[in-house]
Design a protein around this motif. Structure first.
Motif, short mmCIF file in Angstrom:
data_model
loop_
_atom_site.label_atom_id
_atom_site.label_comp_id
_atom_site.label_asym_id
_atom_site.label_seq_id
_atom_site.Cartn_x
_atom_site.Cartn_y
_atom_site.Cartn_z
N LEU A 194 0.99 -1.17 -0.16
CA LEU A 194 0.26 -0.38 -0.16
C LEU A 194 0.52 1.30 -0.46
CD1 LEU A 194 -2.43 -1.33 2.67
CD2 LEU A 194 -3.15 -0.86 0.18
N PRO B 148 2.09 3.38 2.19
CA PRO B 148 1.01 4.35 2.88
C PRO B 148 1.90 5.81 3.86
CG PRO B 148 1.28 2.60 4.73
CD PRO B 148 2.34 1.98 3.21
N VAL C 127 -4.13 5.17 5.27
CA VAL C 127 -3.74 4.63 3.78
C VAL C 127 -5.07 5.75 2.86
CG1 VAL C 127 -4.07 3.44 2.35
CG2 VAL C 127 -3.60 2.73 4.42
#
Length: 275
Positions: free
Chosen positions: A159, A161, A198
């Motif tokens: 992801l 983040p 996120v």
């Protein structure tokens, strides 16, 4: 405007979700009041119908500290961690919101550092992290440490983040930023914390991190992330990390089980597909 004057201008709403925390709630509230002397704050206890008498203890503490300083905003049953924060935020009168656990894994002694860091940097989000110099965990067995670290590394890899501790839940937000972020979140359980960070990153939040040595062995991916992320995050909001030491709960048993791990993995896949 000096730091002390600005701190006095601000009000901090501390949201503490509880379920069966009768043995911990008195101590956590005492420590919050001890470490935030001279600060304008309120504590919002969101209890999900605890059968152990948590609400009775909170009501007794209201007589000591005042119903304007400790707000009990109970719900009839367990409805999820994410919705507990949303429920608490509806009753928050401060311009800053702190979210923390009731089981003393988040020690209130770190709160002054959170406030100070925000005042120094103007950050919209200050997040505690176990994975920089000065942070760490105590009281966990090896398996739990590996599970937590593995969950963070997996999420970092998939992801990007821009923070080192995705699964932590000890944070300070500008209320306006939290309202904006939380309106986009769909998770209700433990994955809610990860989704908020996120979503913040995907919305173009400006990420500011301090370069600090990581306590555990740093991976090549994490090393790259620490250098690259500050240059690629570029828009409106900024969040800063503060090292904390996470300790296991003092009383009671952990609510993290197999079902929560499954929900985390499902949430990770969902965020990968939708953000």
């Amino acid at each position: 405007m000096d730091e002390q004057h600005q701190k006095q201008k601000n009000k901090y709403s501390i949201i503490v979700p509880t379920y069966n925390e009768r043995l911990n709630i008195s101590l956590i509230l005492y420590l919050i009041f001890k470490h935030l002397q001279g600060v304008d704050f309120e504590v919002i206890v969101v209890d999900d119908g605890s059968p152990d008498g948590t609400q009775d203890v909170v009501k007794q503490l209201q007589q000591v500290y005042g119903e304007d300083r400790i707000l009990l905003r109970a719900r009839p049953r367990k409805m999820g961690l994410g919705t507990a924060y949303i429920h608490g935020m509806k009753h928050a009168s401060g311009n800053f919101v702190v979210i923390m656990d009731a089981d003393l894994s988040h020690h209130p002694k770190y709160l002054p550092g959170f406030l100070r860091k925000q005042l120094e940097t103007g950050a919209d989000i200050v997040t505690g992290t176990r994975y920089v110099k000065g942070g760490g965990v105590h009281g966990w067995n090896l398996m739990r440490k590996l599970t937590s670290r593995g969950a963070n590394v997996l999420a970092q890899t998939l992801l990007w983040p821009g923070v080192s501790d995705l699964t932590g839940s000890f944070r300070l937000y500008k209320k306006s930023a939290l309202e904006d972020i939380i309106s986009c979140c769909v998770s209700k359980g433990y994955v809610f914390q990860m989704e908020m960070i996120v979503r913040a990153s995907r919305k173009g939040y400006h990420i500011e991190e301090r370069w600090l040595r990581v306590l555990n062995v740093i991976t090549l991916f994490e090393l790259i992330t620490l250098f690259i992320i500050p240059f690629v995050a570029y828009l409106s909001f900024m969040y800063v990390q503060v090292p904390i030491t996470f300790v296991d709960r003092v009383y009671g048993s952990s609510k993290l089980g197999g079902s929560e791990i499954v929900e985390y993995l499902k949430g990770l896949v969902y965020l990968l597909m939708t953000t």
